[in-house]
Design an enzyme around this catalytic site. Structure first.
Site, PDB file in Angstrom:
ATOM      1  N   TYR A 284       7.451  -6.651   4.512  1.00 49.14           N
ATOM      2  CA  TYR A 284       6.623  -5.661   4.863  1.00 49.14           C
ATOM      3  C   TYR A 284       7.588  -4.936   5.920  1.00 49.14           C
ATOM      4  O   TYR A 284       8.181  -5.354   6.915  1.00 49.14           O
ATOM      5  CB  TYR A 284       5.654  -6.211   5.767  1.00 49.14           C
ATOM      6  CG  TYR A 284       4.343  -6.876   4.967  1.00 49.14           C
ATOM      7  CD1 TYR A 284       4.342  -6.622   3.612  1.00 49.14           C
ATOM      8  CD2 TYR A 284       3.369  -7.643   5.612  1.00 49.14           C
ATOM      9  CE1 TYR A 284       3.289  -7.072   2.775  1.00 49.14           C
ATOM     10  CE2 TYR A 284       2.401  -8.416   4.654  1.00 49.14           C
ATOM     11  CZ  TYR A 284       2.157  -7.930   3.356  1.00 49.14           C
ATOM     12  OH  TYR A 284       1.293  -8.451   2.747  1.00 49.14           O
TER      13      TYR A 284
ATOM     14  N   ALA B 241     -11.195  -2.973   1.657  1.00 49.85           N
ATOM     15  CA  ALA B 241     -11.110  -1.981   0.369  1.00 49.85           C
ATOM     16  C   ALA B 241     -10.558  -0.636   0.679  1.00 49.85           C
ATOM     17  O   ALA B 241     -10.898   0.478   0.353  1.00 49.85           O
ATOM     18  CB  ALA B 241     -12.630  -1.587  -0.155  1.00 49.85           C
TER      19      ALA B 241
ATOM     20  N   GLY C 243     -10.580   1.380   3.018  1.00 52.56           N
ATOM     21  CA  GLY C 243     -11.518   2.382   3.904  1.00 52.56           C
ATOM     22  C   GLY C 243     -12.475   3.221   2.917  1.00 52.56           C
ATOM     23  O   GLY C 243     -13.019   4.158   3.429  1.00 52.56           O
TER      24      GLY C 243
END
Length: 302
Positions: free
Chosen positions: A41, A213, A215
């Site tokens: 990340y 999800a 948004g």
């Protein structure tokens, strides 16, 4: 994943550390104490800024659970992105995460993606070795089927406690698979049949990445189904005195598999909107759960 600045090689600074601190504090205030990382990340910067916050906040490490993942190698020069679960790679990546996170032990280490070239015996021994050295307390996997987990379990003496999969009201193949049996649509599901049942039978906690999800039901609706679902989420949230985000997470948590949502945001307002999923049990009835499902899929069940 949102911590640490950009995805390029630009170094992080004080602003990124402060942003991480704000996200962590909001999570703690919202009853969230488990923090999920991965070594890739922001090219390691997400772990690094988190480690900076741990260093500047005495006692914080003892209040939280730190989980990270390894097994994905990002594209580098002429090499494409690939998966690598060789023993030496797992050991090196775990030690690098420990350094970035400024901690002596990882609470949980997940194998991020299956590596088709991995020898399960070698991978299993790598996990056992990290446990013997006291560097990792517990292990799990991510994006793996029940069959893949079963094979790995045969080659390690440490229990596997988690399987992190993409699961949400938008990504429903994990639940659709169980009801499409003996229908023409079954072949289109693609979800590995029996994975949920395997995890339930063996006490492996399911974690849902992408739980909100992206948004698609809380601000980024595009399709008629998404707009109808967003309206329903708002109605249910108002009736239950909570937020649409919480209703989305309750839909996952209401499943007997005790799914643990990973909310995956660094925005304090978004984290705060999920607080009731940590502080209150799921308050969806049997019927409400199904109405949400059918509305999101845009078609009746078979």
């Amino acid at each position: 994943m949102g911590l640490g600045g950009s995805w390029d090689e630009t170094p992080y600074g004080t602003a990124e550390i402060d942003e991480a601190e704000a996200a962590i504090q909001t999570a703690l205030d919202s009853g969230i104490t488990v923090f999920d990382h991965a070594d890739i990340y922001r090219r390691g910067k997400s772990e690094a800024v988190f480690g900076e916050v741990l260093a500047r906040t005495p006692g914080l490490r003892e209040r939280i659970v730190l989980q990270t993942k390894c097994g994905i190698r990002q594209a580098d020069g002429t090499l494409p992105g690939l998966y690598d679960l060789r023993a030496a790679t797992i050991a090196r990546r775990a030690e690098e995460s420990l350094t970035r996170l400024r901690t002596d032990v990882l609470d949980v280490l997940l194998l991020h993606r299956p590596d088709p070239l991995a020898d399960p015996a070698e991978t299993g021994e790598a996990l056992s070795a990290l446990h013997r050295q006291g560097l990792v307390r517990q292990f799990g996997v991510s994006n793996m089927s029940g069959a893949q987990i079963a094979l790995l379990k045969q080659h390690t003496d440490v229990p596997l406690v988690a399987n992190q999969l993409e699961m949400s009201l938008a990504r429903r193949d994990w639940v659709e698979d169980g009801v499409l049996l003996n229908t023409p649509a079954a072949a289109r599901s693609g979800f590995p049949t029996g994975t949920l049942e395997y995890c339930l039978r063996h006490g492996i906690r399911l974690q849902a990445w992408g739980a909100l999800a992206q948004g698609r039901f809380t601000g980024r609706q595009q399709t008629p189904e998404e707009r109808a679902t967003a309206a329903l989420l708002t109605t249910l949230a108002e009736a239950k005195g909570t937020t649409p985000e919480t209703i989305l997470l309750w839909w996952l948590q209401r499943h007997p598999a005790r799914i643990a949502p990973v909310i995956g945001t660094a925005r304090p307002s978004r984290i705060h909107a999920c607080r009731d999923a940590a502080l209150r049990p799921p308050e969806l009835t049997h019927e409400e759960w199904y109405v949400l499902w059918v509305t999101a899929r845009g078609a009746q069940l078979p």
